[in-house]
Design a protein around this motif. Structure first.
Motif, PDB file in Angstrom:
ATOM      1  N   THR A   1      -8.902 -17.179  -9.707  1.00 33.98           N
ATOM      2  CA  THR A   1     -10.010 -17.598  -8.865  1.00 33.98           C
ATOM      3  C   THR A   1     -10.329 -19.045  -9.201  1.00 33.98           C
ATOM      4  O   THR A   1      -9.799 -19.590 -10.167  1.00 33.98           O
ATOM      5  CB  THR A   1     -11.245 -16.706  -9.107  1.00 33.98           C
ATOM      6  N   ILE A   2     -11.197 -19.641  -8.400  1.00 33.16           N
ATOM      7  CA  ILE A   2     -11.506 -21.069  -8.543  1.00 33.16           C
ATOM      8  C   ILE A   2     -13.014 -21.278  -8.696  1.00 33.16           C
ATOM      9  O   ILE A   2     -13.803 -20.660  -7.986  1.00 33.16           O
ATOM     10  CB  ILE A   2     -11.029 -21.852  -7.295  1.00 33.16           C
TER      11      ILE A   2
ATOM     12  N   ALA B   1     -14.681 -18.579  -6.032  1.00 30.30           N
ATOM     13  CA  ALA B   1     -13.891 -18.172  -4.876  1.00 30.30           C
ATOM     14  C   ALA B   1     -12.485 -17.723  -5.235  1.00 30.30           C
ATOM     15  O   ALA B   1     -11.890 -18.193  -6.209  1.00 30.30           O
ATOM     16  CB  ALA B   1     -13.808 -19.328  -3.880  1.00 30.30           C
ATOM     17  N   ALA B   2     -11.975 -16.828  -4.403  1.00 29.10           N
ATOM     18  CA  ALA B   2     -10.559 -16.469  -4.408  1.00 29.10           C
ATOM     19  C   ALA B   2      -9.949 -17.159  -3.199  1.00 29.10           C
ATOM     20  O   ALA B   2     -10.469 -17.045  -2.087  1.00 29.10           O
ATOM     21  CB  ALA B   2     -10.389 -14.958  -4.313  1.00 29.10           C
TER      22      ALA B   2
ATOM     23  N   ALA C   1     -15.155  -4.598 -13.350  1.00 25.15           N
ATOM     24  CA  ALA C   1     -13.996  -4.773 -14.223  1.00 25.15           C
ATOM     25  C   ALA C   1     -12.960  -5.694 -13.575  1.00 25.15           C
ATOM     26  O   ALA C   1     -12.367  -6.545 -14.261  1.00 25.15           O
ATOM     27  CB  ALA C   1     -13.369  -3.419 -14.553  1.00 25.15           C
ATOM     28  N   GLU C   2     -12.724  -5.551 -12.275  1.00 23.70           N
ATOM     29  CA  GLU C   2     -11.781  -6.433 -11.576  1.00 23.70           C
ATOM     30  C   GLU C   2     -12.255  -7.887 -11.630  1.00 23.70           C
ATOM     31  O   GLU C   2     -11.468  -8.801 -11.877  1.00 23.70           O
ATOM     32  CB  GLU C   2     -11.623  -6.023 -10.111  1.00 23.70           C
ATOM     33  N   LEU C   3     -13.533  -8.095 -11.392  1.00 23.81           N
ATOM     34  CA  LEU C   3     -14.070  -9.454 -11.411  1.00 23.81           C
ATOM     35  C   LEU C   3     -14.036 -10.046 -12.813  1.00 23.81           C
ATOM     36  O   LEU C   3     -13.703 -11.214 -12.990  1.00 23.81           O
ATOM     37  CB  LEU C   3     -15.479  -9.483 -10.835  1.00 23.81           C
ATOM     38  N   ALA C   4     -14.352  -9.255 -13.825  1.00 16.69           N
ATOM     39  CA  ALA C   4     -14.339  -9.741 -15.206  1.00 16.69           C
ATOM     40  C   ALA C   4     -12.925 -10.107 -15.652  1.00 16.69           C
ATOM     41  O   ALA C   4     -12.741 -11.030 -16.448  1.00 16.69           O
ATOM     42  CB  ALA C   4     -14.938  -8.698 -16.142  1.00 16.69           C
TER      43      ALA C   4
END
Length: 131
Positions: free
Chosen positions: A25-26, A40-41, A105-108
């Motif tokens: 991600t950015i 953002a992705a 969990a996906e975001l972390a």
């Protein structure tokens, strides 16, 4: 790669996007992204589908005018923006905070890269850049 669904706060805008969060991600330190805490992705335009709410979107263009920062005119949330870069070509930057079905969990676990937009240096970095 997974298809995520997302929306603004009030539900006027809905979208889906094919995103590989493990690809990264950015975060950018330009004044707009910093003040909005944008995360953002980045996906190709073909991987993004606006499902509902085109009429509810308003746009803001800053600096060069290349990027179109769209936001819901009802609730003010910015679910995505579009643009073009020398490294990626045309893109859609999907706000990961607007992904309704991404788990904590996906975001972390999603790697974060940094851009020094404040100094007009769009080189992707792995270390955070200050203001």
């Amino acid at each position: 790669m997974r298809t995520y669904r997302g929306s603004c706060h009030c539900g006027a805008v809905h979208f889906e996007a094919d995103i590989d969060l493990s690809a990264g991600t950015i975060r950018c330190n330009c004044t707009l992204c910093a003040k909005q805490r944008n995360w953002a992705a980045i996906v190709a335009p073909a991987a993004f589908r606006l499902l509902q709410g085109a009429a509810a979107l308003s746009a803001y263009r800053c600096n060069t005018g290349i990027e179109q920062h769209v936001f819901c005119a009802v609730c003010g949330i910015k679910p995505f923006h579009t643009g073009a870069s020398p490294q990626r070509g045309p893109y859609v930057a999907v706000s990961v905070a607007c992904l309704d079905d991404a788990t904590a969990a996906e975001l972390a676990a999603a790697p974060v890269s940094w851009l020094d937009g404040r100094n007009d240096d769009w080189t992707i970095r792995t270390d955070p850049i200050g203001p």
